[in-house]
Design an enzyme around this catalytic site. Structure first.
Site, PDB file in Angstrom:
ATOM      1  N   GLU A  95     -18.256   0.556   2.860  1.00 17.20           N
ATOM      2  CA  GLU A  95     -18.341   1.300   4.115  1.00 17.20           C
ATOM      3  C   GLU A  95     -18.955   2.678   3.892  1.00 17.20           C
ATOM      4  O   GLU A  95     -18.728   3.298   2.863  1.00 17.20           O
ATOM      5  CB  GLU A  95     -16.937   1.493   4.687  1.00 17.20           C
ATOM      6  N   CYS A 108     -20.279  10.124   4.579  1.00 15.63           N
ATOM      7  CA  CYS A 108     -19.260   9.811   3.589  1.00 15.63           C
ATOM      8  C   CYS A 108     -19.649   8.472   2.977  1.00 15.63           C
ATOM      9  O   CYS A 108     -19.764   7.479   3.693  1.00 15.63           O
ATOM     10  CB  CYS A 108     -17.902   9.736   4.290  1.00 15.63           C
ATOM     11  N   CYS A 115     -11.066  -0.650  -5.032  1.00 16.15           N
ATOM     12  CA  CYS A 115     -10.610   0.459  -5.874  1.00 16.15           C
ATOM     13  C   CYS A 115      -9.435  -0.045  -6.693  1.00 16.15           C
ATOM     14  O   CYS A 115      -8.687  -0.910  -6.251  1.00 16.15           O
ATOM     15  CB  CYS A 115     -10.152   1.615  -4.968  1.00 16.15           C
ATOM     16  N   CYS A 119      -3.328   3.639  -4.659  1.00 16.58           N
ATOM     17  CA  CYS A 119      -2.565   4.547  -3.783  1.00 16.58           C
ATOM     18  C   CYS A 119      -1.959   3.720  -2.636  1.00 16.58           C
ATOM     19  O   CYS A 119      -2.650   2.918  -2.010  1.00 16.58           O
ATOM     20  CB  CYS A 119      -3.474   5.646  -3.225  1.00 16.58           C
ATOM     21  N   CYS A 122      -3.449   3.688   1.128  1.00 13.23           N
ATOM     22  CA  CYS A 122      -4.895   3.531   1.293  1.00 13.23           C
ATOM     23  C   CYS A 122      -5.305   2.073   1.461  1.00 13.23           C
ATOM     24  O   CYS A 122      -4.806   1.191   0.747  1.00 13.23           O
ATOM     25  CB  CYS A 122      -5.598   4.132   0.073  1.00 13.23           C
ATOM     26  N   GLY A 162     -13.317   3.659  -3.111  1.00 14.07           N
ATOM     27  CA  GLY A 162     -13.443   3.783  -4.554  1.00 14.07           C
ATOM     28  C   GLY A 162     -13.070   5.145  -5.097  1.00 14.07           C
ATOM     29  O   GLY A 162     -12.885   6.113  -4.350  1.00 14.07           O
ATOM     30  N   GLU A 163     -12.935   5.191  -6.416  1.00 13.62           N
ATOM     31  CA  GLU A 163     -12.606   6.431  -7.112  1.00 13.62           C
ATOM     32  C   GLU A 163     -13.849   6.872  -7.894  1.00 13.62           C
ATOM     33  O   GLU A 163     -14.210   6.244  -8.894  1.00 13.62           O
ATOM     34  CB  GLU A 163     -11.406   6.200  -8.045  1.00 13.62           C
ATOM     35  N   SER A 194     -14.683  13.623  -4.230  1.00 11.49           N
ATOM     36  CA  SER A 194     -13.226  13.636  -4.094  1.00 11.49           C
ATOM     37  C   SER A 194     -12.602  12.697  -5.119  1.00 11.49           C
ATOM     38  O   SER A 194     -12.984  11.538  -5.227  1.00 11.49           O
ATOM     39  CB  SER A 194     -12.849  13.176  -2.683  1.00 11.49           C
ATOM     40  N   SER A 217      -7.295  14.827  -4.379  1.00  9.60           N
ATOM     41  CA  SER A 217      -6.270  14.251  -3.502  1.00  9.60           C
ATOM     42  C   SER A 217      -4.904  14.529  -4.107  1.00  9.60           C
ATOM     43  O   SER A 217      -4.536  13.933  -5.113  1.00  9.60           O
ATOM     44  CB  SER A 217      -6.492  12.747  -3.373  1.00  9.60           C
ATOM     45  N   LEU A 218      -4.198  15.448  -3.495  1.00 13.80           N
ATOM     46  CA  LEU A 218      -2.904  15.859  -4.049  1.00 13.80           C
ATOM     47  C   LEU A 218      -1.771  15.120  -3.340  1.00 13.80           C
ATOM     48  O   LEU A 218      -0.955  14.465  -3.973  1.00 13.80           O
ATOM     49  CB  LEU A 218      -2.769  17.383  -3.893  1.00 13.80           C
ATOM     50  N   HIS A 219      -1.714  15.250  -2.042  1.00 10.18           N
ATOM     51  CA  HIS A 219      -0.806  14.464  -1.204  1.00 10.18           C
ATOM     52  C   HIS A 219       0.682  14.644  -1.488  1.00 10.18           C
ATOM     53  O   HIS A 219       1.501  13.861  -0.992  1.00 10.18           O
ATOM     54  CB  HIS A 219      -1.147  12.965  -1.255  1.00 10.18           C
ATOM     55  N   ASN A 293      -4.195   8.225   8.494  1.00  8.29           N
ATOM     56  CA  ASN A 293      -4.698   7.099   9.278  1.00  8.29           C
ATOM     57  C   ASN A 293      -3.800   5.920   8.966  1.00  8.29           C
ATOM     58  O   ASN A 293      -3.749   5.472   7.817  1.00  8.29           O
ATOM     59  CB  ASN A 293      -6.124   6.748   8.841  1.00  8.29           C
ATOM     60  N   CYS A 336     -10.808   4.709   5.813  1.00  7.10           N
ATOM     61  CA  CYS A 336     -11.707   4.004   4.910  1.00  7.10           C
ATOM     62  C   CYS A 336     -11.074   2.704   4.436  1.00  7.10           C
ATOM     63  O   CYS A 336      -9.891   2.610   4.203  1.00  7.10           O
ATOM     64  CB  CYS A 336     -12.100   4.889   3.730  1.00  7.10           C
TER      65      CYS A 336
HETATM   66  N1  SAH Z   1     -10.643   8.055  -4.673  1.00  4.79           N
HETATM   67  C1  SAH Z   1     -10.977   9.314  -4.062  1.00  4.79           C
HETATM   68  C2  SAH Z   1     -11.644   9.114  -2.707  1.00  4.79           C
HETATM   69  C3  SAH Z   1     -10.735   8.424  -1.780  1.00  4.79           C
HETATM   70  S1  SAH Z   1     -10.918   8.519  -0.040  1.00  4.79           S
HETATM   71  C4  SAH Z   1      -9.755  10.161  -3.907  1.00  4.79           C
HETATM   72  O1  SAH Z   1      -8.663   9.666  -4.151  1.00  4.79           O
HETATM   73  O2  SAH Z   1      -9.869  11.335  -3.596  1.00  4.79           O
HETATM   74  C5  SAH Z   1     -10.826  10.186   0.445  1.00  4.79           C
HETATM   75  C6  SAH Z   1      -9.462  10.700   0.857  1.00  4.79           C
HETATM   76  O3  SAH Z   1      -8.835   9.899   1.862  1.00  4.79           O
HETATM   77  C7  SAH Z   1      -8.502  10.793  -0.287  1.00  4.79           C
HETATM   78  O4  SAH Z   1      -7.861  12.034  -0.233  1.00  4.79           O
HETATM   79  C8  SAH Z   1      -7.531   9.682   0.010  1.00  4.79           C
HETATM   80  O5  SAH Z   1      -6.299   9.884  -0.624  1.00  4.79           O
HETATM   81  C9  SAH Z   1      -7.471   9.768   1.504  1.00  4.79           C
HETATM   82  N2  SAH Z   1      -6.890   8.603   2.167  1.00  4.79           N
HETATM   83  C10 SAH Z   1      -6.835   7.330   1.742  1.00  4.79           C
HETATM   84  N3  SAH Z   1      -6.221   6.555   2.640  1.00  4.79           N
HETATM   85  C11 SAH Z   1      -5.883   7.358   3.659  1.00  4.79           C
HETATM   86  C12 SAH Z   1      -5.224   7.150   4.890  1.00  4.79           C
HETATM   87  N4  SAH Z   1      -4.778   5.955   5.233  1.00  4.79           N
HETATM   88  N5  SAH Z   1      -5.058   8.198   5.695  1.00  4.79           N
HETATM   89  C13 SAH Z   1      -5.511   9.436   5.351  1.00  4.79           C
HETATM   90  N6  SAH Z   1      -6.137   9.690   4.207  1.00  4.79           N
HETATM   91  C14 SAH Z   1      -6.320   8.671   3.373  1.00  4.79           C
END
Ligand code: SAH
Length: 345
Positions: A95, A108, A115, A119, A122, A162-163, A194, A217-219, A293, A336
């Site tokens: 995508e 993007c 991937c 996570c 995701c 993907g990462e 990212s 991506s810290l979260h 999302n 995504c």
């Molecule tokens: N692998 C990379 C890119 C991933 S996508 C990374 O981890 O950074 C980009 C961002 O979207 C990342 O911060 C990822 O954690 C976040 N993401 C993934 N799924 C999500 C979701 N369902 N809602 C919001 N953010 C999400």
């Protein structure tokens, strides 16, 4: 799956490498820059390369395909966001999303199909890794999207499926390809990568591409919460990650962005915000709060507006720069990985 394609994708090659290819085919080296220029404009066939001799065009055609992906599904949102499911020659699908911002248009792109980071919030990782993309396939997404939308694209974020740091070499190749002045000529500062936090690659990236933006991506505000949703945290600890990020800002002199998907009842409390603020206070960071999302088949719920606001206020009060990501493309499969899964299902 489509028929196996034995020709190589010519979009993968730098002008230098194309120079070797062209001379290897018995033609003059300067032709490489012409070919590269045409490719960067989005040429879909060698016939379009009118200033390139027919003999060279035919030789290239026999050995190299122009691996622009095919748009197999497109969704356009009312705000102008275009989400596209692209298919490469071998049937691999990824995508890409086109977005309009005040500062210009952005895309993007994906760096892998699927991937393997796992996570738990995701969609892209639910079926694991299909395969990594080549640099040329990443470039192909930008060129194909520009053609599809008829719009210039001045910013690229590698934040799709993907990462990127699990495919470091090809992501590096992509950055070099799209930055190449004989081609697309995108400024390094207009590119953002990212990562979920692969520490050795954060260090390599600081050395290799100090001008490219980095988002991490810290979260979570701590190791305990982070490792519940991000398996990568078990390998690279929270403290070590922040240390590597701090080093990054020192080496590059650039701000680092931390992404924080705000999840209801999981990481959205005032205590979480205070703890995060405590960790980030006083250094060159920016926190991007992303309302989650929601993904089909995952139990996490998006945090409500009040807790996102509270989170933001607490960070601000502590002097930590913070924004809430604008949710674009609400009326399409925005998160995504969702479009690909829906298409497959
Ligand atoms: N692998 C990379 C890119 C991933 S996508 C990374 O981890 O950074 C980009 C961002 O979207 C990342 O911060 C990822 O954690 C976040 N993401 C993934 N799924 C999500 C979701 N369902 N809602 C919001 N953010 C999400």
């Amino acid at each position: 799956m489509q028929e196996a394609e034995v020709r190589k994708n010519i979009l993968n090659f730098t002008p230098g490498e194309l120079g070797d290819i062209v001379t290897g085919l018995g033609e003059q080296k300067f032709r490489a820059a012409q070919v590269f220029g045409w490719l960067s404009k989005g040429a879909a066939s060698y016939d379009e390369m009118t200033n390139v001799p027919k003999s060279l065009r035919e030789k290239l055609e026999a050995e190299y395909s122009i691996g622009l992906p095919e748009a197999v599904r497109t969704q356009e949102a009312k705000d102008g966001t275009v989400k596209c499911l692209f298919r490469f020659m071998d049937g691999t699908e990824v995508e890409s999303v086109f977005m309009k911002y005040e500062y210009g248009n952005s895309i993007c792109i994906s760096s892998q199909s699927g991937c393997r980071m796992g996570c738990t919030f995701c969609a892209s990782t639910m079926e694991g890794l299909d395969r990594s993309l080549t640099g040329g396939e990443m470039l192909g997404q930008v060129l194909a999207m520009r053609k599809l939308t008829g719009s210039d694209i001045g910013h690229v974020v590698i934040m799709g499926m993907g990462e990127p740091f699990d495919n470091y070499e090809e992501v590096s190749r992509f950055i070099r390809l799209i930055h190449e002045s004989k081609g697309y000529g995108l400024g390094l500062r207009n590119i953002t990568v990212s990562t979920c936090g692969i520490i050795p690659k954060i260090r390599a990236f600081a050395a290799d591409f100090p001008q490219v933006n980095l988002a991490v991506s810290l979260h979570a505000p701590n190791q305990e919460i982070r490792q519940m949703s991000m398996p990568v945290a078990k390998k690279y600890s929270y403290d070590d990650l922040l240390e590597a990020c701090r080093e990054y800002t020192e080496i590059t002199g650039r701000r680092i962005t931390f992404e924080y998907a705000v999840i209801d009842g999981f990481n959205d409390s005032a205590a979480c915000a205070e703890e995060l603020a405590g960790r980030l206070k006083g250094w060159l960071t920016h926190v991007n709060l992303i309302p989650l999302n929601e993904v089909e088949g995952r139990s996490y719920k998006t945090a409500n507006g009040n807790s996102v606001k509270r989170f933001k206020d607490i960070l601000e009060k502590n002097g930590v720069a913070v924004t809430v990501r604008r949710t674009l493309g609400k009326d399409i499969d925005a998160a995504c990985g969702q479009l690909r899964r829906r298409h497959a299902g």
